[in-house]
Design a protein around this motif. Sequence first.
Motif, PDB file in Angstrom:
ATOM      1  N   LYS A  55       0.849  -1.210   0.000  1.00 57.07           N
ATOM      2  CA  LYS A  55       0.000   0.000   0.000  1.00 57.07           C
ATOM      3  C   LYS A  55       0.872   1.242   0.000  1.00 57.07           C
ATOM      4  O   LYS A  55       0.609   2.196  -0.718  1.00 57.07           O
ATOM      5  N   GLU A  56       1.906   1.205   0.822  1.00 64.31           N
ATOM      6  CA  GLU A  56       2.814   2.355   0.901  1.00 64.31           C
ATOM      7  C   GLU A  56       3.465   2.648  -0.449  1.00 64.31           C
ATOM      8  O   GLU A  56       3.709   3.788  -0.795  1.00 64.31           O
ATOM      9  N   ARG A  57       3.727   1.597  -1.197  1.00 64.65           N
ATOM     10  CA  ARG A  57       4.362   1.782  -2.503  1.00 64.65           C
ATOM     11  C   ARG A  57       3.348   2.154  -3.595  1.00 64.65           C
ATOM     12  O   ARG A  57       3.714   2.303  -4.752  1.00 64.65           O
ATOM     13  N   GLY A  58       2.082   2.181  -3.242  1.00 63.62           N
ATOM     14  CA  GLY A  58       1.058   2.572  -4.218  1.00 63.62           C
ATOM     15  C   GLY A  58       0.647   1.445  -5.163  1.00 63.62           C
ATOM     16  O   GLY A  58       0.143   1.688  -6.264  1.00 63.62           O
ATOM     17  N   ILE A  59       0.828   0.206  -4.710  1.00 65.66           N
ATOM     18  CA  ILE A  59       0.487  -0.950  -5.559  1.00 65.66           C
ATOM     19  C   ILE A  59      -1.034  -1.112  -5.661  1.00 65.66           C
ATOM     20  O   ILE A  59      -1.746  -0.993  -4.668  1.00 65.66           O
ATOM     21  N   LYS A  60      -1.501  -1.409  -6.871  1.00 65.44           N
ATOM     22  CA  LYS A  60      -2.942  -1.635  -7.063  1.00 65.44           C
ATOM     23  C   LYS A  60      -3.245  -3.074  -7.525  1.00 65.44           C
ATOM     24  O   LYS A  60      -4.302  -3.603  -7.257  1.00 65.44           O
ATOM     25  N   TRP A  61      -2.289  -3.667  -8.241  1.00 63.52           N
ATOM     26  CA  TRP A  61      -2.495  -5.018  -8.752  1.00 63.52           C
ATOM     27  C   TRP A  61      -1.351  -5.923  -8.299  1.00 63.52           C
ATOM     28  O   TRP A  61      -0.177  -5.522  -8.352  1.00 63.52           O
ATOM     29  N   ILE A  62      -1.709  -7.149  -7.905  1.00 64.59           N
ATOM     30  CA  ILE A  62      -0.707  -8.094  -7.404  1.00 64.59           C
ATOM     31  C   ILE A  62      -0.827  -9.413  -8.155  1.00 64.59           C
ATOM     32  O   ILE A  62      -1.889 -10.045  -8.165  1.00 64.59           O
ATOM     33  N   PHE A  63       0.277  -9.814  -8.746  1.00 57.58           N
ATOM     34  CA  PHE A  63       0.304 -11.101  -9.430  1.00 57.58           C
ATOM     35  C   PHE A  63       0.910 -12.119  -8.468  1.00 57.58           C
ATOM     36  O   PHE A  63       1.961 -11.875  -7.874  1.00 57.58           O
ATOM     37  N   ILE A  64       0.267 -13.260  -8.305  1.00 60.31           N
ATOM     38  CA  ILE A  64       0.809 -14.307  -7.426  1.00 60.31           C
ATOM     39  C   ILE A  64       1.055 -15.574  -8.229  1.00 60.31           C
ATOM     40  O   ILE A  64       0.135 -16.120  -8.843  1.00 60.31           O
ATOM     41  N   GLY A  65       2.286 -16.026  -8.244  1.00 61.02           N
ATOM     42  CA  GLY A  65       2.620 -17.236  -8.999  1.00 61.02           C
ATOM     43  C   GLY A  65       3.474 -18.191  -8.159  1.00 61.02           C
ATOM     44  O   GLY A  65       3.978 -17.822  -7.094  1.00 61.02           O
ATOM     45  N   GLY A  66       3.644 -19.393  -8.682  1.00 62.69           N
ATOM     46  CA  GLY A  66       4.460 -20.387  -7.991  1.00 62.69           C
ATOM     47  C   GLY A  66       5.931 -20.196  -8.329  1.00 62.69           C
ATOM     48  O   GLY A  66       6.299 -19.368  -9.164  1.00 62.69           O
ATOM     49  N   VAL A  67       6.766 -21.010  -7.664  1.00 60.61           N
ATOM     50  CA  VAL A  67       8.205 -20.891  -7.865  1.00 60.61           C
ATOM     51  C   VAL A  67       8.687 -21.854  -8.954  1.00 60.61           C
ATOM     52  O   VAL A  67       9.816 -21.768  -9.429  1.00 60.61           O
TER      53      VAL A  67
END
Length: 416
Positions: free
Chosen positions: A228-240
Amino acid sequence: MDKMQDVIELLTEYNQLHIVNWLNKLDENKKRELIEQINHIDLHQIAELYDNAKKEIKFKENKIEPIEYLDKQKMDENTKTELSKIGEQIIENGQYAVVTMAGGQGSRLEHPGPKGTFKLDVYGKGKYLFEILAENLKEANKRYDVIIPWYIMTSKENNDATIEFLEKNNYFGYDKNSVIIFKQGELPLIDFEGKLLIGKDGKIKEASDGNGGVYTSLRTTGALADMKERGIKWIFIGGVDNVLLKMADTILLGMATQKNVQIASKSVVKANPHEKVGVFCKMNGHPKVIEYSELPEKMAEEVDNNGELKFGESHIMCNLFTIEAIEKISKEPLIYHSAKKKNTYLDENGNEIIPKEPNSYKFEAFIFDAFEFFDDIAILRGKREDDFAPVKNKEGVDSPRTAKELYEKFWNRNRE
Ligand code: UTP
């Protein structure tokens, strides 16, 4: 000592007398540590999980329907460009972050160490799984002239080894200040009689609580606040472990924005109707990934007017969320699934027992169980050869051999 008495009562109530006996054998320091740990374990929850694990799963009467998707291959060039532009803008504005889930045990691969530290034998020299992901992100950074914050989820078990490895390899040239490592939660392992296992360190043996643990741990570790502090709006979550994972797919991002949804996901079509993968569907009106074992055979084989499988979109651990969606999910409990696993433990005399067969239940939440909290999801059908080359098993399907082949073929086709 009062604490000791309380803990003994608790253990007795939950049928864990072997731990009481074990406690009595420990020196004061070890005893204190173990009591401290037990105070953090919800024995009531473990008892409930055990009861559920023993029950036969009964499938409820559910309304299962196919889900809509967009096929990237069939998209015209104008649409691709339009969606890509929307996605690019978000990344260029610094509103995009990526999470890599690297807290799994990687037990099938049998690699000694965190899975991300596995070196895939590609192009002679080989590349580590973490290195492949870092390269993918660095390329996006270059293209969009930003540094995408990279959050890496580890487990208590593999956190130190992961940090040590990344430090030693200088984060594969990634800006260190933009790599944020956070630990996921854990749950105790229990044997088939519901007894807690004792680990080599004399404590109760715990293991990471599944890839669905990502939501809560993002919030509780402060990673979400950092976003939030960095101003992120979208988050991609993937595996390793998918060596063809595209961590910054602007079409996926553009599609999610245009469709005004909170979650989007990339799929690949099932290799055949009976491939053992979870597929997307709508269940009782909500998006859902249904396990192959839960999908009636007739439905698995059904095709639409174009001859395409009606339930053919496999979930490949390639998910995109708004920050509001993550916030919402992180406060909702997810159900835990149980899996039978082989786990070493100490018996009451302190001897290490190495089982040859699965001897214990591990409890895991799944990332996709959160989809049903929403009315809709946008699905982009990718292409197996371009998007999905997982390293799961030591040999055979989805193994280093198949991943190497797919990776090298992809880069031979796409090298500039
Ligand atoms: P898998 O469910 O395939 O598990 O994880 P795994 O740990 O890699 O392998 P096995 O089943 O023990 O052989 C899919 C992704 O989710 C992550 C893994 O690291 C992988 O990226 N994961 C899984 C976690 O981050 N935490 C978990 O508790 C479980």
